[in-house]
Design a protein around this motif. Structure first.
Motif, PDB file in Angstrom:
ATOM      1  N   PRO A 186       0.813  -1.220   0.000  1.00  8.96           N
ATOM      2  CA  PRO A 186       0.000   0.000   0.000  1.00  8.96           C
ATOM      3  C   PRO A 186       0.850   1.274   0.000  1.00  8.96           C
ATOM      4  N   TRP A 187       0.422   2.220  -0.821  1.00  8.09           N
ATOM      5  CA  TRP A 187       1.048   3.546  -0.897  1.00  8.09           C
ATOM      6  C   TRP A 187       0.270   4.445   0.042  1.00  8.09           C
ATOM      7  N   THR A 188       0.699   4.520   1.281  1.00  4.44           N
ATOM      8  CA  THR A 188      -0.089   5.183   2.318  1.00  4.44           C
ATOM      9  C   THR A 188       0.310   6.630   2.559  1.00  4.44           C
ATOM     10  N   ASP A 189       1.425   7.075   1.976  1.00  7.05           N
ATOM     11  CA  ASP A 189       1.823   8.478   2.119  1.00  7.05           C
ATOM     12  C   ASP A 189       2.536   8.948   0.853  1.00  7.05           C
ATOM     13  N   PRO A 190       1.790   9.520  -0.096  1.00  9.85           N
ATOM     14  CA  PRO A 190       2.418  10.009  -1.330  1.00  9.85           C
ATOM     15  C   PRO A 190       3.408  11.145  -1.106  1.00  9.85           C
ATOM     16  N   ASN A 191       3.428  11.738   0.080  1.00  9.22           N
ATOM     17  CA  ASN A 191       4.383  12.817   0.354  1.00  9.22           C
ATOM     18  C   ASN A 191       5.809  12.300   0.503  1.00  9.22           C
ATOM     19  N   ARG A 192       5.944  11.044   0.886  1.00 11.41           N
ATOM     20  CA  ARG A 192       7.275  10.498   1.148  1.00 11.41           C
ATOM     21  C   ARG A 192       7.984  10.174  -0.159  1.00 11.41           C
ATOM     22  N   ILE A 193       9.211  10.635  -0.272  1.00 10.76           N
ATOM     23  CA  ILE A 193       9.997  10.427  -1.493  1.00 10.76           C
ATOM     24  C   ILE A 193      10.782   9.126  -1.362  1.00 10.76           C
ATOM     25  N   PRO A 194      10.709   8.247  -2.375  1.00 13.64           N
ATOM     26  CA  PRO A 194      11.434   6.974  -2.284  1.00 13.64           C
ATOM     27  C   PRO A 194      12.932   7.176  -2.086  1.00 13.64           C
ATOM     28  N   GLY A 218      -4.814  20.325  -3.990  1.00 14.89           N
ATOM     29  CA  GLY A 218      -5.247  20.003  -2.639  1.00 14.89           C
ATOM     30  C   GLY A 218      -4.190  20.222  -1.583  1.00 14.89           C
ATOM     31  N   ASP A 219      -4.527  19.820  -0.366  1.00 14.32           N
ATOM     32  CA  ASP A 219      -3.667  19.982   0.804  1.00 14.32           C
ATOM     33  C   ASP A 219      -2.937  18.667   1.055  1.00 14.32           C
ATOM     34  N   SER A 220      -1.624  18.682   0.931  1.00 13.19           N
ATOM     35  CA  SER A 220      -0.845  17.450   1.077  1.00 13.19           C
ATOM     36  C   SER A 220      -0.839  16.917   2.504  1.00 13.19           C
ATOM     37  N   THR A 221      -1.273  17.732   3.480  1.00 12.18           N
ATOM     38  CA  THR A 221      -1.326  17.256   4.863  1.00 12.18           C
ATOM     39  C   THR A 221      -2.667  16.617   5.198  1.00 12.18           C
ATOM     40  N   ASP A 222      -3.592  16.615   4.275  1.00  9.54           N
ATOM     41  CA  ASP A 222      -4.898  15.998   4.516  1.00  9.54           C
ATOM     42  C   ASP A 222      -4.717  14.490   4.677  1.00  9.54           C
ATOM     43  N   PRO A 223      -5.171  13.910   5.783  1.00  8.24           N
ATOM     44  CA  PRO A 223      -4.990  12.464   5.979  1.00  8.24           C
ATOM     45  C   PRO A 223      -5.738  11.621   4.959  1.00  8.24           C
ATOM     46  N   GLY A 224      -6.722  12.183   4.276  1.00 10.87           N
ATOM     47  CA  GLY A 224      -7.355  11.441   3.202  1.00 10.87           C
ATOM     48  C   GLY A 224      -6.413  11.220   2.043  1.00 10.87           C
ATOM     49  N   TYR A 225      -5.502  12.172   1.836  1.00 10.36           N
ATOM     50  CA  TYR A 225      -4.473  12.052   0.797  1.00 10.36           C
ATOM     51  C   TYR A 225      -3.325  11.165   1.258  1.00 10.36           C
ATOM     52  N   ALA A 226      -2.939  11.310   2.503  1.00 12.55           N
ATOM     53  CA  ALA A 226      -1.833  10.538   3.085  1.00 12.55           C
ATOM     54  C   ALA A 226      -2.344   9.812   4.328  1.00 12.55           C
ATOM     55  N   PRO A 227      -3.079   8.712   4.163  1.00 12.27           N
ATOM     56  CA  PRO A 227      -3.744   8.071   5.306  1.00 12.27           C
ATOM     57  C   PRO A 227      -2.801   7.508   6.361  1.00 12.27           C
ATOM     58  N   LEU A 228      -1.516   7.363   6.032  1.00 13.67           N
ATOM     59  CA  LEU A 228      -0.562   6.936   7.054  1.00 13.67           C
ATOM     60  C   LEU A 228      -0.519   7.942   8.203  1.00 13.67           C
ATOM     61  N   VAL A 253       6.883  -1.081   6.026  1.00 10.61           N
ATOM     62  CA  VAL A 253       7.406  -1.465   7.338  1.00 10.61           C
ATOM     63  C   VAL A 253       6.993  -0.442   8.393  1.00 10.61           C
ATOM     64  N   ASP A 254       7.123   0.830   8.061  1.00 10.50           N
ATOM     65  CA  ASP A 254       6.732   1.886   9.003  1.00 10.50           C
ATOM     66  C   ASP A 254       5.232   1.851   9.268  1.00 10.50           C
ATOM     67  N   PHE A 255       4.456   1.620   8.226  1.00 10.51           N
ATOM     68  CA  PHE A 255       3.003   1.552   8.377  1.00 10.51           C
ATOM     69  C   PHE A 255       2.599   0.427   9.311  1.00 10.51           C
ATOM     70  N   VAL A 256       3.207  -0.737   9.137  1.00 10.64           N
ATOM     71  CA  VAL A 256       2.896  -1.879   9.994  1.00 10.64           C
ATOM     72  C   VAL A 256       3.272  -1.580  11.443  1.00 10.64           C
ATOM     73  N   ASP A 258       3.354   1.335  12.857  1.00 10.42           N
ATOM     74  CA  ASP A 258       2.374   2.292  13.383  1.00 10.42           C
ATOM     75  C   ASP A 258       1.039   1.614  13.686  1.00 10.42           C
ATOM     76  N   LEU A 259       0.644   0.672  12.846  1.00  9.98           N
ATOM     77  CA  LEU A 259      -0.596  -0.065  13.098  1.00  9.98           C
ATOM     78  C   LEU A 259      -0.502  -0.843  14.406  1.00  9.98           C
ATOM     79  N   ARG A 260       0.597  -1.520  14.604  1.00  9.17           N
ATOM     80  CA  ARG A 260       0.767  -2.306  15.821  1.00  9.17           C
ATOM     81  C   ARG A 260       0.800  -1.405  17.047  1.00  9.17           C
ATOM     82  N   ALA A 261       1.435  -0.245  16.925  1.00  6.89           N
ATOM     83  CA  ALA A 261       1.463   0.692  18.044  1.00  6.89           C
ATOM     84  C   ALA A 261       0.058   1.214  18.367  1.00  6.89           C
ATOM     85  N   ALA A 262      -0.801   1.249  17.347  1.00  3.59           N
ATOM     86  CA  ALA A 262      -2.173   1.716  17.544  1.00  3.59           C
ATOM     87  C   ALA A 262      -3.089   0.608  18.044  1.00  3.59           C
ATOM     88  N   GLY A 263      -2.551  -0.594  18.204  1.00  2.00           N
ATOM     89  CA  GLY A 263      -3.329  -1.698  18.737  1.00  2.00           C
ATOM     90  C   GLY A 263      -4.105  -2.499  17.716  1.00  2.00           C
TER      91      GLY A 263
END
Length: 312
Positions: A186-194, A218-228, A253-256, A258-263
């Motif tokens: 999943p591409w969860t944050d388009p703001n992040r540069i590879p 649009g606003d690049s900080t909108d969580p709908g755009y970058a749901p991570l 890896v970072d997304f996973v 964060d998910l685990r930290a969120a329970g």
């Protein structure tokens, strides 16, 4: 047509030039879409697949089922479905490019799979695709009659990010928690540069062009755009698959984490030797088919959990 099993080195040699030509930031989006649709003809459907065209949430969609009419009715009566959101950087991809993958999910989950032709950038930037996915899910609940907790959201790459954003919006605005999230790279944050220039499938310049096209004005900080960056608490069970060679590996890896930290309940699989969304070539490459089967098993168990009565 039966599945074949190309050796991974052979598959990589065949696919590398195809993706380098097709997913090219210098090529017009419409031409990229056309070439991908043409290439999708090499991805056969399993025998017994039924594809029914319809409209869902105001957009073209396909309802994909497997088995006989009686088997299909039994599956529908159980109330389980998958809403699949295709990848393609929010700018390319279609019902055609992901029909084979979705059909395999229908066969292996025993559930109806709905594939949505959501609006694409740059013609329709954020939040058009998210709005379409939200409306499609709501129609499955309000008009078709599925229970929200019997509909899984699944998607690959941008479609994976869109699935996450859709789940977050459904929970926050409608009180609907999907049965599960099945996310392929999943591409969860388009703001992040590879960190690297490219993998076998996608390049940094192409991904940046996609991110800009999707954002529009649009606003690049909108969580709908970058749901991570959005709310991860309260999400349903989630399965994330990614290959270690992918540009999106670190982000996954970072997304996973964060998910685990969120329970959240998370299953995470890192393959070695495949490529970005190799599951599209499941009919041609056995390890890709095995990964897709694991995803289907996860979704099936989440949509139709085995009760104690079923176990006797």
């Amino acid at each position: 047509m039966r599945d074949i099993n190309l050796p991974l080195p052979v598959a990589r040699v065949v696919l590398r030039p195809i993706y380098r030509v097709t997913l090219n930031e210098r090529m017009p989006w419409r031409l990229q879409r056309l070439l991908l649709d043409i290439g999708s003809r090499a991805q056969p459907l399993p025998a017994g697949t039924r594809v029914h065209k319809l409209r869902l949430g105001g957009r073209p969609a396909e309802r994909i089922t497997a088995g006989s009419e009686s088997q299909r009715g039994a599956a529908d009566a159980a109330g389980g479905a998958v809403l699949y959101l295709h990848g393609g950087g929010y700018a390319v991809g279609s019902l055609a490019t992901h029909r084979s993958l979705a059909a395999r999910l229908a066969h292996e989950t025993g559930c109806t799979v709905y594939v949505l032709d959501y609006r694409l950038a740059p013609e329709h930037p954020f939040p058009a695709g998210l709005d379409d996915a939200e409306m499609a899910f709501l129609e499955l609940v309000e008009s078709v009659g599925y229970r929200p907790d019997r509909i899984a959201l699944a998607g690959d790459s941008a479609g994976g990010g869109l699935s996450l954003a859709t789940a977050q919006r459904l929970i926050a605005q409608h009180g609907h928690t999907p049965a599960a999230l099945g996310l392929i790279a999943p591409w969860t944050d388009p703001n992040r540069i590879p960190e690297r220039d490219r993998d076998l499938v996608i390049s940094k310049p192409w991904s940046r062009a996609c991110a800009a096209a999707y954002l529009g004005g649009g606003d690049s900080t909108d969580p709908g755009y970058a749901p991570l960056t959005g709310e991860l608490h309260g999400l349903p069970p989630t399965y994330v698959q990614v290959d270690k060679s992918e540009l999106l590996h670190t982000q996954c890896v970072d997304f996973v984490a964060d998910l685990r930290a969120a329970g959240a309940h998370v299953r995470f699989t890192e393959t070695q030797g495949l490529w970005h969304v190799a599951q599209l070539q499941a009919a041609l490459v056995a390890p890709a088919a095995a990964a897709l089967t694991e995803l289907a098993e996860f979704l099936r168990e989440a949509i139709q959990p085995v009760s104690k009565r079923d176990l006797g």
